[in-house]
Design a protein around this motif. Structure first.
Motif, PDB file in Angstrom:
ATOM      1  N   PHE A  29       0.816  -1.212   0.000  1.00  9.09           N
ATOM      2  CA  PHE A  29       0.000   0.000   0.000  1.00  9.09           C
ATOM      3  C   PHE A  29       0.852   1.266   0.000  1.00  9.09           C
ATOM      4  N   SER A  30       1.965   1.241   0.722  1.00 12.72           N
ATOM      5  CA  SER A  30       2.788   2.443   0.885  1.00 12.72           C
ATOM      6  C   SER A  30       3.763   2.678  -0.261  1.00 12.72           C
ATOM      7  N   ARG A  31       3.967   1.672  -1.126  1.00  7.81           N
ATOM      8  CA  ARG A  31       4.943   1.834  -2.215  1.00  7.81           C
ATOM      9  C   ARG A  31       4.619   3.002  -3.144  1.00  7.81           C
ATOM     10  N   PRO A  32       3.368   3.214  -3.549  1.00  6.68           N
ATOM     11  CA  PRO A  32       3.095   4.328  -4.473  1.00  6.68           C
ATOM     12  C   PRO A  32       3.394   5.707  -3.896  1.00  6.68           C
ATOM     13  N   PHE A  33       3.523   5.807  -2.570  1.00  9.81           N
ATOM     14  CA  PHE A  33       3.773   7.105  -1.942  1.00  9.81           C
ATOM     15  C   PHE A  33       5.260   7.359  -1.723  1.00  9.81           C
ATOM     16  N   GLY A  34       6.075   6.353  -1.931  1.00 13.11           N
ATOM     17  CA  GLY A  34       7.517   6.532  -1.864  1.00 13.11           C
ATOM     18  C   GLY A  34       8.083   6.758  -0.480  1.00 13.11           C
ATOM     19  N   PHE A  35       7.400   6.292   0.567  1.00 13.30           N
ATOM     20  CA  PHE A  35       7.947   6.449   1.906  1.00 13.30           C
ATOM     21  C   PHE A  35       7.711   5.176   2.708  1.00 13.30           C
ATOM     22  N   ASN A  36       8.475   5.036   3.766  1.00 17.05           N
ATOM     23  CA  ASN A  36       8.400   3.844   4.609  1.00 17.05           C
ATOM     24  C   ASN A  36       7.399   4.073   5.729  1.00 17.05           C
ATOM     25  N   LEU A  37       6.197   3.562   5.576  1.00 18.62           N
ATOM     26  CA  LEU A  37       5.162   3.749   6.580  1.00 18.62           C
ATOM     27  C   LEU A  37       5.512   3.064   7.896  1.00 18.62           C
ATOM     28  N   PHE A  38       6.323   2.008   7.835  1.00 19.84           N
ATOM     29  CA  PHE A  38       6.683   1.264   9.041  1.00 19.84           C
ATOM     30  C   PHE A  38       7.558   2.090   9.988  1.00 19.84           C
ATOM     31  N   ALA A  39       8.180   3.138   9.470  1.00 18.14           N
ATOM     32  CA  ALA A  39       8.994   4.008  10.321  1.00 18.14           C
ATOM     33  C   ALA A  39       8.145   4.702  11.374  1.00 18.14           C
ATOM     34  N   PHE A  40       6.846   4.784  11.143  1.00 17.37           N
ATOM     35  CA  PHE A  40       5.930   5.445  12.068  1.00 17.37           C
ATOM     36  C   PHE A  40       5.075   4.447  12.839  1.00 17.37           C
ATOM     37  N   PHE A  41       5.349   3.166  12.658  1.00 14.10           N
ATOM     38  CA  PHE A  41       4.556   2.115  13.306  1.00 14.10           C
ATOM     39  C   PHE A  41       4.953   1.928  14.761  1.00 14.10           C
ATOM     40  N   SER A  42       3.948   1.671  15.584  1.00 18.76           N
ATOM     41  CA  SER A  42       4.162   1.230  16.954  1.00 18.76           C
ATOM     42  C   SER A  42       3.759  -0.241  17.035  1.00 18.76           C
ATOM     43  N   ILE A  43       3.975  -0.860  18.177  1.00 17.51           N
ATOM     44  CA  ILE A  43       3.555  -2.255  18.347  1.00 17.51           C
ATOM     45  C   ILE A  43       2.053  -2.397  18.136  1.00 17.51           C
ATOM     46  N   GLN A  44       1.315  -1.407  18.607  1.00 14.66           N
ATOM     47  CA  GLN A  44      -0.138  -1.419  18.433  1.00 14.66           C
ATOM     48  C   GLN A  44      -0.518  -1.427  16.955  1.00 14.66           C
ATOM     49  N   ASP A  45       0.220  -0.674  16.157  1.00 16.49           N
ATOM     50  CA  ASP A  45      -0.072  -0.620  14.725  1.00 16.49           C
ATOM     51  C   ASP A  45       0.187  -1.973  14.059  1.00 16.49           C
ATOM     52  N   TYR A  46       1.270  -2.621  14.459  1.00 18.38           N
ATOM     53  CA  TYR A  46       1.554  -3.948  13.913  1.00 18.38           C
ATOM     54  C   TYR A  46       0.461  -4.941  14.292  1.00 18.38           C
ATOM     55  N   LEU A  47       0.035  -4.902  15.546  1.00 22.26           N
ATOM     56  CA  LEU A  47      -0.972  -5.852  16.022  1.00 22.26           C
ATOM     57  C   LEU A  47      -2.339  -5.608  15.396  1.00 22.26           C
ATOM     58  N   ALA A 161      -1.118  -7.405  -4.606  1.00 21.93           N
ATOM     59  CA  ALA A 161      -1.844  -6.699  -5.663  1.00 21.93           C
ATOM     60  C   ALA A 161      -2.891  -5.760  -5.085  1.00 21.93           C
ATOM     61  N   ALA A 162      -3.628  -6.233  -4.077  1.00 21.58           N
ATOM     62  CA  ALA A 162      -4.681  -5.414  -3.472  1.00 21.58           C
ATOM     63  C   ALA A 162      -4.096  -4.201  -2.755  1.00 21.58           C
ATOM     64  N   GLY A 163      -3.023  -4.405  -1.994  1.00 17.47           N
ATOM     65  CA  GLY A 163      -2.407  -3.297  -1.279  1.00 17.47           C
ATOM     66  C   GLY A 163      -1.883  -2.232  -2.217  1.00 17.47           C
ATOM     67  N   TYR A 164      -1.190  -2.665  -3.259  1.00 14.97           N
ATOM     68  CA  TYR A 164      -0.645  -1.694  -4.219  1.00 14.97           C
ATOM     69  C   TYR A 164      -1.764  -0.961  -4.953  1.00 14.97           C
ATOM     70  N   ALA A 165      -2.785  -1.699  -5.369  1.00 14.11           N
ATOM     71  CA  ALA A 165      -3.904  -1.080  -6.093  1.00 14.11           C
ATOM     72  C   ALA A 165      -4.626  -0.058  -5.225  1.00 14.11           C
ATOM     73  N   ASP A 166      -4.825  -0.376  -3.946  1.00 12.61           N
ATOM     74  CA  ASP A 166      -5.497   0.566  -3.046  1.00 12.61           C
ATOM     75  C   ASP A 166      -4.664   1.825  -2.838  1.00 12.61           C
ATOM     76  N   GLY A 167      -3.360   1.640  -2.626  1.00 11.37           N
ATOM     77  CA  GLY A 167      -2.489   2.790  -2.436  1.00 11.37           C
ATOM     78  C   GLY A 167      -2.401   3.654  -3.678  1.00 11.37           C
ATOM     79  N   LYS A 168      -2.293   3.019  -4.829  1.00  9.99           N
ATOM     80  CA  LYS A 168      -2.189   3.763  -6.086  1.00  9.99           C
ATOM     81  C   LYS A 168      -3.488   4.495  -6.399  1.00  9.99           C
ATOM     82  N   SER A 169      -4.619   3.916  -5.984  1.00 12.27           N
ATOM     83  CA  SER A 169      -5.908   4.573  -6.212  1.00 12.27           C
ATOM     84  C   SER A 169      -5.992   5.883  -5.432  1.00 12.27           C
ATOM     85  N   ILE A 170      -5.508   5.865  -4.201  1.00 14.68           N
ATOM     86  CA  ILE A 170      -5.492   7.098  -3.403  1.00 14.68           C
ATOM     87  C   ILE A 170      -4.532   8.107  -4.016  1.00 14.68           C
TER      88      ILE A 170
END
Length: 236
Positions: A29-47, A161-170
């Protein structure tokens, strides 16, 4: 007690698997935006990653196949074997649908970040190998291992495929996106608006429609409005 421990272990394993699929969805999902979304993740976000669309994509075909298995398991072994290929067929259909969205979005938008193509390669490679493993499992002495591997690879392909398509749609400004009403949270740039991208436990991400700049805010109170409502796209 041992039965309870077994059930608990199975539940933990399934939840861990759901988290892994959710993380894969976020990655794509985050690939089309060109940034690492996991850099802002907490344990809660992973869970909480199983709460995204990944679990629905994987679970719905599995649920339908389970009902199918229950109806045919007492008929014959041959029909029961067909249940695996029925489930694979459903995942392939899901993949074709999501991959069409992903590839169409990739082609239609000329600008790409360097690592976007990796997701396209991943999803195509995974579904191809899944098909080969599924066919190979028919001649194996342990077909169950091959079938599980094929299902695992098919799920990777569909989720990617679904994650990339959703991110690219936004990124492209699809009809179903949501705009930030109180723009002062991120500031204004020309005539651009801010599109909602994702919400984490401590951060919410928006993207500017003018120059694709990202905004990260820890503000919890903000107002969103759908593009359909804002631009009256549902009115012909």
């Amino acid at each position: 007690m041992s039965e309870q421990n077994k059930n608990l272990g199975t539940g933990i394993w399934l939840y861990g698997y759901a988290v892994a699929l959710g993380v894969l969805y976020v990655f794509a999902f985050s690939r089309p935006f060109g940034f690492n979304l996991f850099a802002f993740f907490s344990i809660q976000d992973y869970l909480s990653t199983p709460l995204n669309r990944s679990v629905i994509i994987v679970a719905l075909p599995a649920l339908i196949a389970t009902v199918f298995f229950e109806k045919i398991k007492s008929v014959s072994r041959g029909l029961e074997k067909a249940g695996f290929y029925f489930l694979m067929l459903m995942y392939v259909i899901c993949f074709v649908s999501e991959a069409h969205r992903a590839v169409d979005a990739y082609i239609s938008i000329k600008f790409h970040f360097r690592n976007e193509i990796n997701v396209i390669v991943l999803m195509c490679s995974a579904i191809l190998v899944a098909a080969l493993v599924a066919i190979r499992s028919r001649r194996s002495d342990r077909p169950l291992i091959g079938q599980l591997a094929a299902l695992f690879l098919a799920q990777i392909a569909v989720i990617s495929a679904a994650g990339y398509a959703d991110g690219k749609s936004i990124y492209a400004g699809a009809d179903e996106v949501y705009f930030l009403e109180n723009k002062d949270l991120c500031g204004s740039i020309g005539n651009g608006s801010w599109v909602y991208v994702a919400r984490l436990s401590a951060t919410t991400v928006f993207m500017n429609t003018s120059d694709k700049r990202l905004c990260f805010t820890d503000e919890k109170k903000y107002r969103l409005i759908s593009r359909v409502r804002l631009e009256s796209l549902d009115q012909d």
